[in-house]
Motif scaffolding. Structure first.
Motif, PDB file in Angstrom:
ATOM      1  N   ARG A  68       0.837  -1.202   0.000  1.00 50.60           N
ATOM      2  CA  ARG A  68       0.000   0.000   0.000  1.00 50.60           C
ATOM      3  C   ARG A  68       0.872   1.252   0.000  1.00 50.60           C
ATOM      4  NH1 ARG A  68      -0.846  -1.683   5.697  1.00 50.60           N
ATOM      5  NH2 ARG A  68      -0.064  -0.032   7.085  1.00 50.60           N
ATOM      6  N   ARG A  69       0.235   2.357  -0.239  1.00 54.26           N
ATOM      7  CA  ARG A  69       0.920   3.653  -0.176  1.00 54.26           C
ATOM      8  C   ARG A  69       1.228   4.005   1.274  1.00 54.26           C
ATOM      9  NH1 ARG A  69       0.802   6.647  -4.849  1.00 54.26           N
ATOM     10  NH2 ARG A  69      -0.595   5.830  -6.468  1.00 54.26           N
ATOM     11  N   ALA A  70       2.326   4.723   1.442  1.00 55.04           N
ATOM     12  CA  ALA A  70       2.682   5.180   2.786  1.00 55.04           C
ATOM     13  C   ALA A  70       3.504   6.453   2.661  1.00 55.04           C
ATOM     14  CB  ALA A  70       3.463   4.101   3.537  1.00 55.04           C
ATOM     15  N   GLN A  71       3.617   7.153   3.764  1.00 59.30           N
ATOM     16  CA  GLN A  71       4.470   8.325   3.874  1.00 59.30           C
ATOM     17  C   GLN A  71       5.553   8.013   4.900  1.00 59.30           C
ATOM     18  OE1 GLN A  71       4.179  11.493   2.335  1.00 59.30           O
ATOM     19  NE2 GLN A  71       2.529  10.729   1.034  1.00 59.30           N
ATOM     20  N   LEU A 130      12.520  10.100   5.484  1.00 62.37           N
ATOM     21  CA  LEU A 130      13.843   9.534   5.267  1.00 62.37           C
ATOM     22  C   LEU A 130      14.917  10.245   6.088  1.00 62.37           C
ATOM     23  CD1 LEU A 130      13.720   9.062   1.377  1.00 62.37           C
ATOM     24  CD2 LEU A 130      12.936   7.505   3.178  1.00 62.37           C
ATOM     25  N   HIS A 131      14.622  11.453   6.529  1.00 61.93           N
ATOM     26  CA  HIS A 131      15.544  12.245   7.356  1.00 61.93           C
ATOM     27  C   HIS A 131      14.700  13.268   8.092  1.00 61.93           C
ATOM     28  CE1 HIS A 131      18.813  14.993   8.493  1.00 61.93           C
ATOM     29  NE2 HIS A 131      19.670  14.038   8.178  1.00 61.93           N
ATOM     30  N   SER A 132      15.062  13.561   9.333  1.00 60.22           N
ATOM     31  CA  SER A 132      14.253  14.482  10.137  1.00 60.22           C
ATOM     32  C   SER A 132      14.208  15.879   9.553  1.00 60.22           C
ATOM     33  CB  SER A 132      14.806  14.527  11.566  1.00 60.22           C
ATOM     34  OG  SER A 132      16.172  14.909  11.573  1.00 60.22           O
ATOM     35  N   GLN A 133      15.145  16.225   8.666  1.00 64.06           N
ATOM     36  CA  GLN A 133      15.145  17.549   8.043  1.00 64.06           C
ATOM     37  C   GLN A 133      14.454  17.559   6.681  1.00 64.06           C
ATOM     38  OE1 GLN A 133      19.414  18.011   8.186  1.00 64.06           O
ATOM     39  NE2 GLN A 133      19.331  19.265  10.042  1.00 64.06           N
ATOM     40  N   LEU A 134      13.769  16.468   6.341  1.00 63.86           N
ATOM     41  CA  LEU A 134      13.070  16.363   5.064  1.00 63.86           C
ATOM     42  C   LEU A 134      11.567  16.271   5.283  1.00 63.86           C
ATOM     43  CD1 LEU A 134      15.160  13.733   3.056  1.00 63.86           C
ATOM     44  CD2 LEU A 134      14.935  16.168   2.518  1.00 63.86           C
ATOM     45  N   PRO A 135      10.777  16.740   4.317  1.00 65.23           N
ATOM     46  CA  PRO A 135       9.341  16.449   4.348  1.00 65.23           C
ATOM     47  C   PRO A 135       9.127  14.946   4.138  1.00 65.23           C
ATOM     48  CG  PRO A 135       9.862  18.220   2.791  1.00 65.23           C
ATOM     49  CD  PRO A 135      11.160  17.595   3.174  1.00 65.23           C
ATOM     50  N   PRO A 136       7.928  14.452   4.448  1.00 60.28           N
ATOM     51  CA  PRO A 136       7.646  13.032   4.219  1.00 60.28           C
ATOM     52  C   PRO A 136       7.786  12.659   2.748  1.00 60.28           C
ATOM     53  CG  PRO A 136       5.988  14.005   5.641  1.00 60.28           C
ATOM     54  CD  PRO A 136       6.809  15.144   5.105  1.00 60.28           C
ATOM     55  N   THR A 137       8.160  11.409   2.509  1.00 53.06           N
ATOM     56  CA  THR A 137       8.341  10.866   1.164  1.00 53.06           C
ATOM     57  C   THR A 137       7.237   9.859   0.889  1.00 53.06           C
ATOM     58  OG1 THR A 137      10.742  11.162   1.202  1.00 53.06           O
ATOM     59  CG2 THR A 137       9.883   9.492  -0.303  1.00 53.06           C
ATOM     60  N   ALA A 138       6.609   9.967  -0.266  1.00 52.00           N
ATOM     61  CA  ALA A 138       5.589   9.006  -0.676  1.00 52.00           C
ATOM     62  C   ALA A 138       6.266   7.751  -1.215  1.00 52.00           C
ATOM     63  CB  ALA A 138       4.693   9.622  -1.747  1.00 52.00           C
ATOM     64  N   VAL A 139       5.832   6.582  -0.732  1.00 52.94           N
ATOM     65  CA  VAL A 139       6.400   5.311  -1.170  1.00 52.94           C
ATOM     66  C   VAL A 139       5.282   4.302  -1.363  1.00 52.94           C
ATOM     67  CG1 VAL A 139       8.598   5.691   0.030  1.00 52.94           C
ATOM     68  CG2 VAL A 139       6.746   4.478   1.209  1.00 52.94           C
ATOM     69  N   TRP A 140       5.615   3.200  -2.022  1.00 53.21           N
ATOM     70  CA  TRP A 140       4.823   1.979  -1.972  1.00 53.21           C
ATOM     71  C   TRP A 140       5.560   1.035  -1.040  1.00 53.21           C
ATOM     72  CZ3 TRP A 140       3.730   0.894  -7.884  1.00 53.21           C
ATOM     73  CH2 TRP A 140       2.797   1.823  -8.347  1.00 53.21           C
ATOM     74  N   ALA A 141       4.859   0.367  -0.144  1.00 55.83           N
ATOM     75  CA  ALA A 141       5.558  -0.392   0.882  1.00 55.83           C
ATOM     76  C   ALA A 141       4.735  -1.598   1.330  1.00 55.83           C
ATOM     77  CB  ALA A 141       5.856   0.503   2.092  1.00 55.83           C
ATOM     78  N   PHE A 142       5.441  -2.645   1.752  1.00 55.62           N
ATOM     79  CA  PHE A 142       4.799  -3.851   2.277  1.00 55.62           C
ATOM     80  C   PHE A 142       4.283  -3.578   3.688  1.00 55.62           C
ATOM     81  CE2 PHE A 142       7.845  -5.567  -0.846  1.00 55.62           C
ATOM     82  CZ  PHE A 142       6.982  -6.324  -1.619  1.00 55.62           C
ATOM     83  N   GLY A 176       2.924  -1.116   4.659  1.00 55.70           N
ATOM     84  CA  GLY A 176       3.182   0.281   4.976  1.00 55.70           C
ATOM     85  C   GLY A 176       4.567   0.562   5.512  1.00 55.70           C
ATOM     86  N   HIS A 177       5.458  -0.440   5.510  1.00 52.49           N
ATOM     87  CA  HIS A 177       6.817  -0.260   6.039  1.00 52.49           C
ATOM     88  C   HIS A 177       7.834  -0.302   4.905  1.00 52.49           C
ATOM     89  CE1 HIS A 177       5.466  -0.728  10.196  1.00 52.49           C
ATOM     90  NE2 HIS A 177       4.749  -1.757   9.795  1.00 52.49           N
ATOM     91  N   PHE A 178       8.780   0.621   4.938  1.00 51.09           N
ATOM     92  CA  PHE A 178       9.896   0.641   3.990  1.00 51.09           C
ATOM     93  C   PHE A 178      11.188   0.622   4.797  1.00 51.09           C
ATOM     94  CE2 PHE A 178      12.756   3.732   1.527  1.00 51.09           C
ATOM     95  CZ  PHE A 178      13.397   2.709   0.845  1.00 51.09           C
ATOM     96  N   PRO A 179      11.958  -0.507   4.778  1.00 46.65           N
ATOM     97  CA  PRO A 179      11.644  -1.792   4.145  1.00 46.65           C
ATOM     98  C   PRO A 179      10.466  -2.483   4.850  1.00 46.65           C
ATOM     99  CG  PRO A 179      13.973  -1.624   4.745  1.00 46.65           C
ATOM    100  CD  PRO A 179      13.255  -0.523   5.446  1.00 46.65           C
TER     101      PRO A 179
END
Length: 608
Positions: free
Chosen positions: A41-44, A47-59, A61-64
């Protein structure tokens, strides 16, 4: 836009964020078969506390994705369910001139970049492959059998193999490079009694390190948006009517368990790390450094490879631990001598990202209670595969040439299946005005014998030529014809194998242009020069082997316990999607002899 903050960290603070550890999924069986459902499913994610959230596809909802943990022989059925909601494909794909150093910088300049047509419109179409699993072809994640939103891929894994760390990832035909980049990866650990008896670090002292590189987009002001960016460099194609030639993706940001340059607090004791390279194309050459820049690799012992435990612990090679895409290393690190210190895991490869550091270990400044003692012997079931003893004389031989870009006119590396011509009268003569025949290669072996091979297949949808009887051993010979310094990590599904040899060949005579832009072999044989070196940590059971330019690498594996249609391919995902993937078939020998009915009713067996 490309006007990001200067410096190799592009304005992000190194080692600012703690390493995240994926959740563990331990399936329970109430009968003979456990069954779990994992939803894509899609998730946000941040990747770094100084970045906005990143849109991913993930198992889930977790990446990895969650780390599976199963026991050997614990049969597991997984419903890989595609629950990806409607919405845009979660990355931007562009091509830029290679001179812009695409692997070294985030963002892109719209004035010089070209959007890769069709990527933004890709549907959620996924196929899950459990990499390294001994399972039937129907469970293996055949690339064309990807499923759309709302459907499930049902796969069953016998898990009847030695303790090891496998991993699962998308394998959809033609788009694996992009689907994997969206986040579709996860680790899968098999346990057994042999491993249990060693008393290796467990629990919070055993940690997966799932490592990859990524690139990120920028906004009009040059600020990082967190959006995933697939940016590749291109050079002009010799054929003016063809598309530019793209290099494989690599990015400037290194992630461990979905965190850019994380840190991990550790006790002054032994830890076990299950290292995995899930990058599209980047190779890592790991070393461990203290604050003064001194290598501390002597604190590391490798105890396992792709397919399981080594017979004994081995130190890292002098050049460091090399992990090509999809390779795994099971390593132990002794932090007891580094109380109160900080150590950096660094990529020392010549083509490392602008910021070569991967992560930081922060060792606590107090003694730890640790009763672990590094064992002298690890796997007692391990045996070395050797001709005439553990490798029976009755085995198949498969020959594959890894040909440089240009050999087919499309600018992509090629993978040619070869058949030997043993009758000199059958060797084709060059056409008028030519000195060579396209698709014919001659090899001078260590004994000085010249062997002639012809190309019998090269495209995924071409005729299947590799057939193997279930239970039979096969030796695969990968001959990498020279193409600068490229290395191909070759992966064979279903089997675990061992590297038999890594030999050096002179193939410069191959790469000669004749007839426009097509490169064809010449009458000069690809000639044996000397035996290469297999490092001690390459002698374990593996499912992927690095084949460097100018090498002939031979591996031997047994295809036992499953049957069906499988694939083998280069695990540089760009190369896999661009054609460096071919099918092979494993069937019971009793069945195979009835194949290919010829006229007159005579049954012919496929050539091995």
């Amino acid at each position: 836009m490309t006007s990001v903050k200067p410096g190799p960290d592009f304005g992000l603070t190194k080692f600012a964020d703690p390493l995240r550890v994926p959740p563990v999924l331990r399936p329970h069986s109430w009968g003979e078969l456990a069954h779990v459902t994992v939803r894509v499913r899609r998730a946000q994610v941040r990747l770094h506390s100084q970045l906005p959230p990143t849109a991913v596809w993930a198992f889930d909802g977790h990446f990895p994705g969650p780390t599976f943990e199963v026991r050997r022989g614990q049969r597991l059925r997984v419903s890989w369910t595609n629950d990806i909601e409607d919405g845009p494909f979660p990355l931007t794909a562009v091509m830029v001139p290679l001179a812009e150093a695409p692997s070294d910088s985030p963002g892109y300049d719209p004035a010089t970049a070209k959007i890769i047509d069709g990527v933004a419109e890709l549907p959620a179409w996924v196929a899950v492959h459990l990499h390294g699993a001994k399972t039937g072809g129907g469970n293996d994640g055949w690339p064309h059998n990807a499923v759309l939103r709302g459907d499930s891929q049902l796969a069953e894994y016998p898990n009847d193999q030695q303790a090891t760390a496998l991993w699962y990832h998308d394998h959809a035909m033609n788009i694996t490079r992009w689907n994997v980049m969206t986040g579709l990866t996860g680790m899968y650990i098999i346990r057994d009694g042999e491993e249990d008896a060693l008393g290796l670090p467990r629990g919070r002292h055993e940690i997966p390190l799932i490592i990859c590189d990524r690139n990120l987009d920028t906004d009009q002001a040059g600020e990082l948006t967190g959006g995933l960016l697939y940016k590749v460099g291109v050079v002009p194609n010799p054929d003016p009517n063809a598309e530019p030639v793209a290099v494989a993706f690599s990015g400037p940001f290194t992630l461990v368990n979905d965190v850019i340059w994380p840190h991990l607090e550790v006790e002054a004791r032994w830890y076990r790390f299950r290292m995995l390279n899930t990058s599209n194309a980047r190779f890592f050459q790991f070393d461990l450094f203290d604050a003064d820049g001194n290598s501390q690799r002597d604190a590391i012992r490798q105890i396992g490879t792709d397919g399981g435990l080594l017979p004994k612990p081995v130190p890292l090679p002098a050049a460091g631990l090399i992990l090509a895409p999809t390779e795994r290393a099971d390593v132990l690190v002794d932090f007891s001598a580094f109380r109160g210190q900080r150590l950096r895991l660094t990529n020392t490869a010549a083509d490392a990202a602008p910021e070569p550091d991967v992560m930081e270990f922060r060792v606590r400044d107090h003694a730890a209670h640790d009763h672990f003692v590094l064992p002298e012997t690890l796997s007692t079931s391990y045996f070395r595969v050797e001709h005439g003893t553990t490798l029976p004389d009755d085995h198949d031989h498969k020959w594959v040439a890894l040909a440089p870009p240009g050999t087919s006119g499309d600018g992509h590396p090629q993978m040619w299946e070869l058949a030997e011509i043993t009758d000199p009268a059958q060797i084709p003569a060059p056409p008028p005005g030519k000195t060579a025949v396209d698709g014919v290669i001659q090899v001078k072996d260590p004994a000085g014998k010249v062997r002639t091979f012809r190309r019998v297949a090269k495209d995924f949808d071409g005729t299947t030529t590799f057939f193997i009887d279930e239970g039979r051993w096969a030796v695969w010979n990968f001959l990498h014809l020279p193409d600068v310094v490229l290395s191909h990590p070759m992966h064979i599904h279903l089997t675990e194998f061992q590297a038999l040899s890594r030999d050096i060949y002179d193939g410069q005579g191959f790469n000669v242009a004749e007839g426009g832009t097509v490169l064809t072999p010449t009458p000069i044989p690809v000639t044996y020069q000397r035996a290469g070196v297999l490092d001690e940590n390459e002698k374990g059971w593996k499912d992927t082997i690095r084949v460097n330019a100018g090498e002939l690498v031979s591996v031997a594996g047994r295809f036992i316990g499953a049957s069906g249609n499988f694939v083998y391919h280069c695990h540089i995902l760009d190369h896999e999607d661009e054609g460096m993937m071919r099918p092979f078939v494993v069937v019971p020998g009793q069945v195979r002899k009835f194949g290919h009915v010829a006229s007159g009713g005579i049954h012919h067996q496929h050539g091995g």
